[in-house]
Design an enzyme around this catalytic site. Structure first.
Site, PDB file in Angstrom:
ATOM      1  N   SER A   1       0.837  -1.196   0.000  1.00 37.93           N
ATOM      2  CA  SER A   1       0.000   0.000   0.000  1.00 37.93           C
ATOM      3  C   SER A   1       0.872   1.247   0.000  1.00 37.93           C
ATOM      4  O   SER A   1       2.038   1.214   0.392  1.00 37.93           O
ATOM      5  CB  SER A   1      -0.895   0.026   1.241  1.00 37.93           C
ATOM      6  OG  SER A   1      -0.150   0.406   2.392  1.00 37.93           O
ATOM      7  N   ASP A   2       0.279   2.360  -0.411  1.00 33.89           N
ATOM      8  CA  ASP A   2       0.865   3.652  -0.115  1.00 33.89           C
ATOM      9  C   ASP A   2       0.672   3.886   1.381  1.00 33.89           C
ATOM     10  O   ASP A   2      -0.059   3.153   2.057  1.00 33.89           O
ATOM     11  CB  ASP A   2       0.188   4.750  -0.938  1.00 33.89           C
ATOM     12  CG  ASP A   2       1.071   5.973  -1.131  1.00 33.89           C
ATOM     13  OD1 ASP A   2       1.995   6.185  -0.318  1.00 33.89           O
ATOM     14  OD2 ASP A   2       0.826   6.728  -2.089  1.00 33.89           O
ATOM     15  N   TRP A   3       1.317   4.908   1.913  1.00 34.53           N
ATOM     16  CA  TRP A   3       1.267   5.153   3.357  1.00 34.53           C
ATOM     17  C   TRP A   3      -0.162   5.499   3.790  1.00 34.53           C
ATOM     18  O   TRP A   3      -0.755   6.445   3.291  1.00 34.53           O
ATOM     19  CB  TRP A   3       2.257   6.240   3.734  1.00 34.53           C
ATOM     20  CG  TRP A   3       3.591   5.688   4.138  1.00 34.53           C
ATOM     21  CD1 TRP A   3       4.216   5.843   5.348  1.00 34.53           C
ATOM     22  CD2 TRP A   3       4.473   4.865   3.363  1.00 34.53           C
ATOM     23  NE1 TRP A   3       5.419   5.165   5.367  1.00 34.53           N
ATOM     24  CE2 TRP A   3       5.597   4.552   4.157  1.00 34.53           C
ATOM     25  CE3 TRP A   3       4.409   4.331   2.078  1.00 34.53           C
ATOM     26  CZ2 TRP A   3       6.651   3.762   3.725  1.00 34.53           C
ATOM     27  CZ3 TRP A   3       5.453   3.540   1.632  1.00 34.53           C
ATOM     28  CH2 TRP A   3       6.551   3.267   2.443  1.00 34.53           C
TER      29      TRP A   3
END
Length: 885
Positions: free
Chosen positions: A260-262
């Site tokens: 995932s992105d943050w």
């Protein structure tokens, strides 16, 4: 099973290099998986810190350090310390070599140079103990207002994919992993965590543009990971999208990990079932005990956990195995990285205008030069947000111009107009702690349940920042704090004092309240990337050398309502901007220009204007900079404009009154030297625009439906209404005046010609599954100096009668299908051959059959896309459908 990088390699000037696959020990992964407990398997699927993954020490499974990025490799140790997350994301903290922006990489059109960049990035990462670099990003410049365009290569998927693959291969050939991002549809920043990408073309725009950029990169490289984006596609968050398994893994046969992105994971069960392996950052919100419980409740099987844990073990094995990594470089050895940064900055500069060959400047003669504009002395090295890196040092353009002048005293600098979008932080040199006189701010923290301070600290920056956590002892349900310092006025004047705060506050100067505001319910995006939303300011008269006591009392710091996948955000900042008269600066610049032989105006945008998290409102050059250019041009004998930014700008107010325009992008720490080299002809400019510049914003096809807006029902939709007509793919001949500068445009100090175009075969036979189109031509440097030219090959359905059947009405655009950058000495010629795979160069996405199709008929192969481009036609005798692998 072959990887996508091994299948049907796309057009290249020579056989395409295979993607650099980082090996791993399959037997070790198998044995580790057997020995892991359920809880340990689940722990691998979430980070342990902001920039570290989780290891299992008892089995020798290491945690990985992963960090931004391709514009400068940040040190993750400071990020994981907690308090410094905001500073590091904002481009502060430990220094590193700062490379140009990714759009500058795109402007080089140089595959070999970008691979060199990848090698330099790997060397920088190894210095810091980093195992994987988050990047490159291959989202497209869909609209010139895209707030993160500077962080992406281009508006074109082929140029983007080829350069991204070169970077990935350079990184991974040196023992460091690369993470391709953001899969998929993250072409806008406003509401990026909420908007839903919808493709009214039935998937054609997604397939031929936005997914194509990833596919082009994966044909030539094998990154250890792919990062999902924040947005939704067809109503589903990408972290739980069927695109991961259906397209990325099954159709393209990608075998690496997906993260995932943050704070970009949106669920526990759905993200696991979709195939997302890693939730970042840690500790996880959706994984951990939630996921263990989901297994025990039968919502997820342990076999499904095993599949995800296996991908993590493979990733860890690839990037932490000492057998695949060379020895770490010396921390002091940045020479090669700095050299690469400077070379990219120079090769990426695009010469947009050069009337009467005013450039290059001959500074060996007693030429009187006026330099004006704040970027001349405060060069914007990068755009804002997580990609912004704190440079080791910055070469300022003014200094570099003076260094190259035979008499530096003849170079006059007059200053510039204010470029700030927000009031800058109060600088340390003006701060005095009320207790010890140091250049710090005293902060005292109080819980709402007590009148006694629970914590005192002195901070070196005038900003309290707590992102996703609070300091030890603080009650997150309700607390307050007081920031106090004295401001030592630098000069007489009516200066600006600002406050940015997530809580309600009162600002006191010398004990008198001068500013107050209610609490602002901010999320992390507001805090880090759009601080102007939080800001209020006043003007206050001050006397030079006098001390003014500042006290900021912040209340109501209760946790705002957040989505589960967003961190809490608590912050306040004391800000200061010295009085500055734009009119005075403009008048001084014009007066100096009148006395000079040439004036160089530095202008454009900086990280305050172009930043992750927010799109631009328009394409204007901010503030009073245009007025400065106009007034200088009216007085100067010759006027040169150097523009900084991540994409297209409106040059209409001055383009006809200046002699030359250079577009420098965000050129990194060595940009000043590169600009001076190009201005003086030490380097012949060879950059080509990786994006189209319109004359008017309303001329772009996305004008009426970009950026995303919130609908009355609370939903946010981002429709791809323009279909394929992005950038140069629009029929600009139908737009009044056409484009200002088309994709692929860029002037040189020399001149080139292409002759003897030959395209073979004249009729493509798809009975040969490996059919290729071979384009040959002669390139000649007809001008007075050595230089480089980019040979660009475009293909479109022929506009001649009877060209294609009616089924191909949706594809009438010209599209880039191959390119090569060629360096030639003055007077020299070279034979250039570019090999294109026939299927990949002639096909389109057929929405009726959900397959790639080639329509029978005539196609035009052209060198360049202008009206005077060399072209040849070729024929396709029969319709073909295929899987585009």
């Amino acid at each position: 099973m072959m990887s996508l990088a091994d299948k049907d390699n796309m057009a290249s000037t020579k056989p395409s290099p295979q993607g650099v696959t980082m090996p791993f020990d399959q037997r070790l992964v198998d044995s580790q998986l057997l020995e892991l407990t359920l809880e340990e398997k689940v722990s691998l699927l979430g980070g342990s810190g902001f920039a570290t993954t989780t290891g299992v020490p008892r089995l020798g499974i290491e945690s990985m350090k992963i960090t931004e990025g391709v514009n400068g490799v940040k040190n993750p140790m400071m990020i994981d310390s907690g308090d410094a997350v905001g500073d590091v994301l904002a481009g502060k903290g430990p220094r590193t070599v700062c490379f140009p922006s990714t759009s500058c990489f795109g402007a080089t059109w140089d595959v070999e140079l970008i691979r060199d960049l990848g090698e330099a990035l790997a060397q920088q990462a190894r210095q810091k103990g980093i195992t994987t670099i988050m990047g490159p990003g291959v989202n497209l410049h869909r609209d010139p207002r895209g707030g993160r365009n500077f962080e992406y290569f281009s508006e074109d998927p082929l140029l983007t994919g080829w350069l991204a693959a070169a970077m990935i291969n350079g990184i991974q050939a040196n023992g460091v992993g690369a993470c391709l991002k953001h899969f998929v549809g993250n072409e806008a920043e406003d509401y990026r965590r909420a908007y839903n990408v919808v493709d009214p073309t039935g998937g054609q725009a997604l397939r031929e543009l936005y997914l194509a950029a990833f596919q082009e990169a994966l044909r030539r490289s094998d990154p250890v990971a792919v990062m999902t984006s924040y947005n939704k596609v067809d109503g589903v968050h990408t972290s739980e999208s069927p695109l991961i398994e259906k397209i990325l893994r099954s159709e393209w046969n990608y075998t690496g990990a997906v993260q995932s992105d943050w704070f970009g994971t949106a669920s526990t069960v759905e993200s696991i079932l979709a195939g997302q392996d890693l939730e970042m950052p840690g500790p996880p919100i959706w994984r951990g005990q939630r996921l263990v419980n989901a297994v025990k409740e039968g919502k997820v099987t342990e076999a499904q956990i095993d599949a995800r844990a296996r991908k993590m073990l493979e990733w860890i094995n690839r990037t932490t195995s000492t057998s695949s990594c060379p020895q770490s470089a010396s921390e002091d050895d940045n020479t090669e990285a700095i050299s690469v940064s400077r070379k990219i900055a120079a090769e990426g500069i695009v010469l947009l205008k050069n009337d009467a060959n005013v450039l290059p400047l001959d500074l060996t003669k007693p030429v009187r030069v006026t330099v004006c504009g704040l970027p001349a002395v405060d060069s914007p090295v990068g755009g804002g947000g997580s990609s912004l890196a704190p440079p080791i040092s910055v070469k300022q353009p003014l200094d570099c111009i003076r260094d190259l002048h035979s008499n530096a005293a003849l170079v006059d600098y007059t200053g510039g107009v204010n470029m700030h979008k927000t009031v800058p932080l109060l600088p340390p040199q003006l701060m005095r702690n009320p207790e010890d006189g140091t250049q710090t701010v005293k902060v005292s923290y109080f819980n709402d349940t007590s009148s006694t301070a629970i914590l005192h600290e002195n901070i070196a920056t005038a900003q309290v920042m707590m992102l996703g956590h609070v300091k030890p002892g603080i009650d997150e349900s309700g607390f307050s704090y007081v920031m106090s310092t004295s401001l030592l006025a630098p000069h007489d004047g009516t200066h600006t004092i600002g406050v940015r705060s997530t809580g309600s506050y009162q600002l006191l100067i010398n004990g008198v309240e001068v500013l107050s505001a209610p609490a602002f319910v901010a999320n992390a995006e507001d805090l880090l990337f759009t601080p102007f939303k939080l800001e209020k300011s006043i003007v206050y008269p001050m006397k030079a050398g006098q001390s003014y006591a500042l006290e900021l009392r912040v209340h109501d710091q209760k946790s705002p309502k957040q989505k589960p996948n967003e961190p809490g955000a608590y912050a306040s900042a004391l800000c200061f901007n010295e009085e500055h008269s734009s009119e005075k600066a403009i008048a001084e610049a014009a007066e100096s220009a009148a006395r000079s032989d040439v004036a160089i105006v530095f202008a454009g945008r900086n990280a305050e204007h172009e930043c992750e998290g927010a799109d631009l409102p328009d394409i204007s050059i901010p503030g009073d900079q245009v007025q400065m250019i106009q007034r200088v041009a009216a007085k100067s004998k010759k006027t040169i404009v150097v523009l900084f930014g991540g994409g297209a700008m409106d040059v209409s107010p001055f383009v006809d009154s200046v002699d030359a325009i250079l577009f420098a992008h965000y050129p990194g720490q060595e940009g000043g030297a590169a600009i001076a080299d190009v201005l003086t002809g030490k380097i012949n400019p060879s950059g080509k625009l990786p994006m189209t510049w319109p004359r008017r914003l309303e001329d772009v096809s996305t004008f009426k439906h970009f950026p995303a807006v919130r609908d009355p029902d609370g939903t946010v939709t981002l429709p791809l209404t323009e279909g394929l007509e992005v950038g140069y793919r629009r029929d600009w001949a139908q737009v009044e005046g056409g484009a200002r500068y088309l994709f692929g445009y860029g002037l040189s100090y020399t001149s080139f010609s292409c002759t003897n175009l030959n395209v073979q075969p004249s009729t493509v036979d798809f009975k040969d599954s490996t059919a290729h189109i071979i384009v040959n031509l002669t390139l000649t440097n007809k001008g007075p100096m050595a230089g480089s030219e980019v040979v660009q090959v475009y293909i479109a359905p022929s506009r001649k009668t009877g060209s294609l059947d009616n089924s191909r009405k949706t594809q009438t655009v010209t599209a880039l299908k191959g390119f090569k950058k060629v360096a030639l000495k003055a007077g020299d010629s070279a034979s250039v051959e570019i090999i294109l795979p026939a299927k990949g160069s002639l096909s389109y996405w057929n929405t009726a059959t959900s397959k790639w199709r080639i329509a029978k008929g005539a196609y035009t192969v052209s060198i360049g896309s202008g009206a005077d481009a060399l072209s040849k036609d070729l024929m396709v005798a029969e319709d073909v459908e295929w899987l585009h692998l």
